[in-house]
Scaffold this active site. Structure first.
Site, PDB file in Angstrom:
ATOM      1  N   LYS A   1      13.614   5.852 -11.810  1.00 46.30           N
ATOM      2  CA  LYS A   1      12.555   5.991 -10.805  1.00 46.30           C
ATOM      3  C   LYS A   1      12.452   4.718  -9.956  1.00 46.30           C
ATOM      4  O   LYS A   1      12.356   4.801  -8.728  1.00 46.30           O
ATOM      5  CB  LYS A   1      11.218   6.292 -11.468  1.00 46.30           C
ATOM      6  CG  LYS A   1      10.102   6.440 -10.460  1.00 46.30           C
ATOM      7  CD  LYS A   1       8.757   6.617 -11.118  1.00 46.30           C
ATOM      8  CE  LYS A   1       7.658   6.562 -10.077  1.00 46.30           C
ATOM      9  NZ  LYS A   1       6.337   6.438 -10.663  1.00 46.30           N
TER      10      LYS A   1
ATOM     11  N   ASP B   1       0.883  -1.154   0.000  1.00 47.96           N
ATOM     12  CA  ASP B   1       0.000   0.000   0.000  1.00 47.96           C
ATOM     13  C   ASP B   1       0.920   1.202   0.000  1.00 47.96           C
ATOM     14  O   ASP B   1       1.968   1.200   0.661  1.00 47.96           O
ATOM     15  CB  ASP B   1      -0.937   0.020   1.211  1.00 47.96           C
ATOM     16  CG  ASP B   1      -2.096   0.992   1.008  1.00 47.96           C
ATOM     17  OD1 ASP B   1      -2.570   1.121  -0.143  1.00 47.96           O
ATOM     18  OD2 ASP B   1      -2.523   1.626   1.977  1.00 47.96           O
ATOM     19  N   SER B   2       0.562   2.183  -0.774  1.00 44.00           N
ATOM     20  CA  SER B   2       1.432   3.338  -0.893  1.00 44.00           C
ATOM     21  C   SER B   2       0.610   4.582  -1.142  1.00 44.00           C
ATOM     22  O   SER B   2      -0.566   4.509  -1.505  1.00 44.00           O
ATOM     23  CB  SER B   2       2.454   3.128  -2.015  1.00 44.00           C
ATOM     24  OG  SER B   2       1.777   2.900  -3.233  1.00 44.00           O
TER      25      SER B   2
ATOM     26  N   HIS C   1      10.055   5.087  -3.488  1.00 48.15           N
ATOM     27  CA  HIS C   1       9.571   4.450  -2.260  1.00 48.15           C
ATOM     28  C   HIS C   1       9.367   2.949  -2.445  1.00 48.15           C
ATOM     29  O   HIS C   1       9.687   2.171  -1.562  1.00 48.15           O
ATOM     30  CB  HIS C   1       8.283   5.129  -1.791  1.00 48.15           C
ATOM     31  CG  HIS C   1       7.206   5.226  -2.831  1.00 48.15           C
ATOM     32  ND1 HIS C   1       7.409   5.796  -4.082  1.00 48.15           N
ATOM     33  CD2 HIS C   1       5.913   4.842  -2.815  1.00 48.15           C
ATOM     34  CE1 HIS C   1       6.279   5.752  -4.776  1.00 48.15           C
ATOM     35  NE2 HIS C   1       5.358   5.178  -4.032  1.00 48.15           N
ATOM     36  N   ARG C   2       8.882   2.537  -3.603  1.00 46.55           N
ATOM     37  CA  ARG C   2       8.698   1.106  -3.863  1.00 46.55           C
ATOM     38  C   ARG C   2      10.048   0.403  -3.997  1.00 46.55           C
ATOM     39  O   ARG C   2      10.221  -0.706  -3.492  1.00 46.55           O
ATOM     40  CB  ARG C   2       7.845   0.889  -5.105  1.00 46.55           C
ATOM     41  CG  ARG C   2       6.381   1.180  -4.860  1.00 46.55           C
ATOM     42  CD  ARG C   2       5.513   0.760  -6.048  1.00 46.55           C
ATOM     43  NE  ARG C   2       4.131   1.088  -5.753  1.00 46.55           N
ATOM     44  CZ  ARG C   2       3.545   2.226  -6.088  1.00 46.55           C
ATOM     45  NH1 ARG C   2       4.219   3.153  -6.745  1.00 46.55           N
ATOM     46  NH2 ARG C   2       2.284   2.447  -5.777  1.00 46.55           N
TER      47      ARG C   2
ATOM     48  N   PHE D   1       2.556   8.139 -12.969  1.00 48.33           N
ATOM     49  CA  PHE D   1       1.111   8.285 -12.817  1.00 48.33           C
ATOM     50  C   PHE D   1       0.840   8.986 -11.498  1.00 48.33           C
ATOM     51  O   PHE D   1       1.759   9.304 -10.742  1.00 48.33           O
ATOM     52  CB  PHE D   1       0.425   6.912 -12.865  1.00 48.33           C
ATOM     53  CG  PHE D   1       0.874   5.975 -11.768  1.00 48.33           C
ATOM     54  CD1 PHE D   1       0.189   5.893 -10.578  1.00 48.33           C
ATOM     55  CD2 PHE D   1       2.002   5.177 -11.945  1.00 48.33           C
ATOM     56  CE1 PHE D   1       0.612   5.035  -9.567  1.00 48.33           C
ATOM     57  CE2 PHE D   1       2.430   4.314 -10.944  1.00 48.33           C
ATOM     58  CZ  PHE D   1       1.726   4.244  -9.758  1.00 48.33           C
ATOM     59  N   GLY D   2      -0.407   9.205 -11.208  1.00 50.92           N
ATOM     60  CA  GLY D   2      -0.786   9.806  -9.929  1.00 50.92           C
ATOM     61  C   GLY D   2      -0.185  11.183  -9.742  1.00 50.92           C
ATOM     62  O   GLY D   2      -0.318  12.067 -10.590  1.00 50.92           O
TER      63      GLY D   2
END
Length: 164
Positions: free
Chosen positions: A143, A35-36, A148-149, A120-121
């Site tokens: 990226k 979840d992010s 974070h991922r 995205f986002g």
């Protein structure tokens, strides 16, 4: 063949764990889920776990992303510090009493206007001052290494290696 899991919780950890358990229950296999979201300090951590639907659930992803970005910009003043969070959870079975949990934090700030077409986002708004780019201006490989991922995944691999 695993359906979408509910994400009713108020924390990234609880949502990631719920998704991993759901996938493991449905498949009968170990499962990895995350979840992010984006946390903006001036907004008390919002949009946080509600990042994907910050400005509502109507429309397709591109429409929601545009509305989310517009809402975010409208709510911000001069304080622009922000960070992406990713919590990854690996369960060996649905009721695993010792899930592996790893968290990645990616710090930046919210730009004043969107830039870039990758990602995205909130990526077109998520500015990385040290690179003078937004997340949407980075090539996908770069990226994935610094996000974070990527950070959470490297930590999770370390946890798996520690178990070996």
């Amino acid at each position: 063949g695993v359906g979408e899991a509910q994400e009713p919780h108020d924390t990234f950890l609880e949502n990631a764990l719920a998704k991993a358990r759901h996938a493991s229950r449905a498949s009968g296999l170990p499962a990895l889920a995350d979840d992010s979201g984006l946390c903006v300090e001036a907004l008390g951590g919002e949009p946080g776990v509600h990042s994907a639907y910050y400005a509502g659930r109507d429309g397709d992803r591109a429409t929601r992303d545009a509305r989310n970005n517009q809402k975010l910009l409208a709510q911000l003043g001069d304080e622009r510090s922000a960070f992406y969070v990713c919590v990854m959870v690996l369960v060996r079975r649905a009721q695993d009493p010792r899930p592996l949990v790893a968290e990645g934090i990616w710090r930046g700030e919210i730009g004043r206007a969107p830039r870039g077409s990758n990602g995205f986002g909130y990526d077109p708004l998520f500015s990385l001052p040290s690179l003078n780019k937004t997340a949407a201006e980075l090539d996908p490989e770069h990226k994935n290494r610094i996000s974070h991922r990527g950070i959470a995944l490297r930590k999770l691999i370390g946890l798996l290696n520690d178990e070996a």
